[in-house]
Design a protein around this motif. Sequence first.
Motif, PDB file in Angstrom:
ATOM      1  N   TYR A 209       0.862  -1.187   0.000  1.00 12.81           N
ATOM      2  CA  TYR A 209       0.000   0.000   0.000  1.00 12.81           C
ATOM      3  C   TYR A 209       0.896   1.234   0.000  1.00 12.81           C
ATOM      4  O   TYR A 209       1.981   1.220   0.605  1.00 12.81           O
ATOM      5  CB  TYR A 209      -0.934  -0.008   1.225  1.00 12.81           C
ATOM      6  CG  TYR A 209      -2.087  -0.979   1.050  1.00 12.81           C
ATOM      7  CD1 TYR A 209      -3.164  -0.652   0.230  1.00 12.81           C
ATOM      8  CD2 TYR A 209      -2.084  -2.223   1.675  1.00 12.81           C
ATOM      9  CE1 TYR A 209      -4.216  -1.538   0.047  1.00 12.81           C
ATOM     10  CE2 TYR A 209      -3.138  -3.119   1.496  1.00 12.81           C
ATOM     11  CZ  TYR A 209      -4.202  -2.763   0.685  1.00 12.81           C
ATOM     12  OH  TYR A 209      -5.238  -3.634   0.487  1.00 12.81           O
TER      13      TYR A 209
ATOM     14  N   ILE B 289       2.621  -6.051   1.713  1.00 14.17           N
ATOM     15  CA  ILE B 289       1.599  -6.937   2.292  1.00 14.17           C
ATOM     16  C   ILE B 289       1.725  -8.322   1.650  1.00 14.17           C
ATOM     17  O   ILE B 289       1.513  -9.348   2.289  1.00 14.17           O
ATOM     18  CB  ILE B 289       0.190  -6.352   2.010  1.00 14.17           C
ATOM     19  CG1 ILE B 289      -0.109  -5.196   2.961  1.00 14.17           C
ATOM     20  CG2 ILE B 289      -0.905  -7.384   2.097  1.00 14.17           C
ATOM     21  CD1 ILE B 289      -0.335  -5.630   4.391  1.00 14.17           C
TER      22      ILE B 289
ATOM     23  N   ASN C 112      -6.836 -12.480  10.047  1.00 11.78           N
ATOM     24  CA  ASN C 112      -7.364 -11.145   9.725  1.00 11.78           C
ATOM     25  C   ASN C 112      -6.200 -10.217   9.394  1.00 11.78           C
ATOM     26  O   ASN C 112      -5.208 -10.183  10.117  1.00 11.78           O
ATOM     27  CB  ASN C 112      -8.123 -10.548  10.926  1.00 11.78           C
ATOM     28  CG  ASN C 112      -9.488 -11.171  11.124  1.00 11.78           C
ATOM     29  OD1 ASN C 112      -9.856 -11.532  12.234  1.00 11.78           O
ATOM     30  ND2 ASN C 112     -10.254 -11.303  10.055  1.00 11.78           N
ATOM     31  N   GLY C 113      -6.344  -9.515   8.298  1.00 16.73           N
ATOM     32  CA  GLY C 113      -5.312  -8.545   7.917  1.00 16.73           C
ATOM     33  C   GLY C 113      -4.105  -9.138   7.220  1.00 16.73           C
ATOM     34  O   GLY C 113      -3.137  -8.430   6.937  1.00 16.73           O
TER      35      GLY C 113
ATOM     36  N   LYS D 219      -5.457 -11.240   2.232  1.00 19.86           N
ATOM     37  CA  LYS D 219      -6.225 -12.077   1.298  1.00 19.86           C
ATOM     38  C   LYS D 219      -7.031 -11.221   0.309  1.00 19.86           C
ATOM     39  O   LYS D 219      -6.987 -11.456  -0.896  1.00 19.86           O
ATOM     40  CB  LYS D 219      -7.170 -13.022   2.076  1.00 19.86           C
ATOM     41  CG  LYS D 219      -6.450 -13.940   3.043  1.00 19.86           C
ATOM     42  CD  LYS D 219      -7.398 -14.805   3.841  1.00 19.86           C
ATOM     43  CE  LYS D 219      -8.323 -14.048   4.767  1.00 19.86           C
ATOM     44  NZ  LYS D 219      -7.658 -13.243   5.823  1.00 19.86           N
TER      45      LYS D 219
HETATM   46  N1  LIG Z   1      -6.311   1.026   1.515  1.00 21.75           N
HETATM   47  C1  LIG Z   1      -5.416   0.564   2.386  1.00 21.75           C
HETATM   48  N2  LIG Z   1      -4.329   1.302   2.710  1.00 21.75           N
HETATM   49  C2  LIG Z   1      -3.411   0.860   3.571  1.00 21.75           C
HETATM   50  N3  LIG Z   1      -3.460  -0.352   4.168  1.00 21.75           N
HETATM   51  C3  LIG Z   1      -4.529  -1.132   3.883  1.00 21.75           C
HETATM   52  C4  LIG Z   1      -5.554  -0.716   2.980  1.00 21.75           C
HETATM   53  N4  LIG Z   1      -6.456  -1.697   2.886  1.00 21.75           N
HETATM   54  C5  LIG Z   1      -6.035  -2.678   3.690  1.00 21.75           C
HETATM   55  N5  LIG Z   1      -4.876  -2.340   4.286  1.00 21.75           N
HETATM   56  C6  LIG Z   1      -4.104  -3.169   5.218  1.00 21.75           C
HETATM   57  O1  LIG Z   1      -3.579  -4.264   4.505  1.00 21.75           O
HETATM   58  C7  LIG Z   1      -3.624  -5.423   5.320  1.00 21.75           C
HETATM   59  C8  LIG Z   1      -4.298  -6.539   4.572  1.00 21.75           C
HETATM   60  O2  LIG Z   1      -5.662  -6.219   4.420  1.00 21.75           O
HETATM   61  P1  LIG Z   1      -6.668  -7.230   3.715  1.00 21.75           P
HETATM   62  O3  LIG Z   1      -8.009  -6.606   3.734  1.00 21.75           O
HETATM   63  O4  LIG Z   1      -6.115  -7.627   2.411  1.00 21.75           O
HETATM   64  O5  LIG Z   1      -6.593  -8.462   4.721  1.00 21.75           O
HETATM   65  P2  LIG Z   1      -7.480  -9.797   4.771  1.00 21.75           P
HETATM   66  O6  LIG Z   1      -6.533 -10.941   4.874  1.00 21.75           O
HETATM   67  O7  LIG Z   1      -8.441  -9.817   3.649  1.00 21.75           O
HETATM   68  O8  LIG Z   1      -8.205  -9.573   6.158  1.00 21.75           O
HETATM   69  P3  LIG Z   1      -9.642 -10.091   6.718  1.00 21.75           P
HETATM   70  O9  LIG Z   1      -9.514 -11.564   6.912  1.00 21.75           O
HETATM   71  O10 LIG Z   1      -9.737  -9.376   8.015  1.00 21.75           O
HETATM   72  O11 LIG Z   1     -10.711  -9.716   5.734  1.00 21.75           O
HETATM   73  C9  LIG Z   1      -4.284  -5.027   6.625  1.00 21.75           C
HETATM   74  O12 LIG Z   1      -3.297  -4.839   7.592  1.00 21.75           O
HETATM   75  C10 LIG Z   1      -4.975  -3.748   6.302  1.00 21.75           C
HETATM   76  O13 LIG Z   1      -5.006  -2.906   7.420  1.00 21.75           O
END
Ligand SMILES: Nc1ncnc2c1ncn2[C@@H]1O[C@H](COP(=O)(O)OP(=O)(O)OP(=O)(O)O)[C@@H](O)[C@H]1O
Length: 266
Positions: free
Chosen positions: A12, A19, A39-40, A43
């Motif tokens: 990001y 990430i 979470n986070g 994915k």
């Molecule tokens: N627009 C953004 N700008 C900066 N960081 C972001 C943004 N969107 C998500 N993140 C961060 O990127 C990381 C991954 O987020 P993501 O939504 O892809 O995780 P996830 O594995 O889908 O989580 P969950 O299981 O909670 O849905 C997280 O730490 C989140 O805070």
Amino acid sequence: MILEVENLSYRYRKASSPILRDVSFQLDSGEIMTILGCNGAGKSTLLNCLGNVFEPISGRIFLGGEDLRTMDLRKAARMISYVPQNHTAVYSYTVRDFIVMGRAPHLGILQSPGEKDYEIADQVMKELGISRLADKAYTEISGGERQQALIGRAIVQQPKIILFDEPTNHLDYGNQLRMIRLVRELAEKGYAVLMTTHMPDHAMLLGGKTAILDREGRLRVGKAEEVINEKTMDEIYRIKVKIVYVPEIERKVCVFDENAAVGKEK
Ligand SMILES: Nc1ncnc2c1ncn2[C@@H]1O[C@H](COP(=O)(O)OP(=O)(O)OP(=O)(O)O)[C@@H](O)[C@H]1O
């Protein structure tokens, strides 16, 4: 191979570290791959990269052998459809009109959907068991019903690859199993299906490939029955689980081991 991902990394803009790091995998038509991760973990970010919403900082994505970076956008849109986790309804379209919007990549610019497109939408609503919602306003249906409409919109697109972000999230217990069956049916029809889930047992039910996205943004891929084990579940979720064979249903299930010490979330 319908989908090939090579050394994909994503960061990001304001973040100091990526990430996703060097993510690589392949998916063939008719294959299912579930993605597990805390979470986070990233994915949804990965699905956004595959859905051409986010641009990776490095690495490549090939759809049917063609590099997504240089691919015609409409062609890419016809190949891959994305069912996001959250979708905020802005306009009060009917569910039928909302679903038929999935036909957009097949229509000319400014062309409205025709009779054939509505027939496809009606057929998909029938298959999903949501015909009763057809004339309801998309803004006035429940979260689970909205998720089903989103799935309908993805299917009418008639893509080669469907990305599902936690498709069982808002669904009731019965509809969760129906969703799993639907994913299996879609794969049997030849779609390549990629889905994130927080339910290891859903990944086990589906079989196929399972990928684990760890806290460092690295993806490990293998067969579901090999990848999902007590050690990897502890690594991802920092909890103890038991993978046990249940003779009555002739399969292994993944359940919490509530009596074991639970690790702290960092
Ligand atoms: N627009 C953004 N700008 C900066 N960081 C972001 C943004 N969107 C998500 N993140 C961060 O990127 C990381 C991954 O987020 P993501 O939504 O892809 O995780 P996830 O594995 O889908 O989580 P969950 O299981 O909670 O849905 C997280 O730490 C989140 O805070």
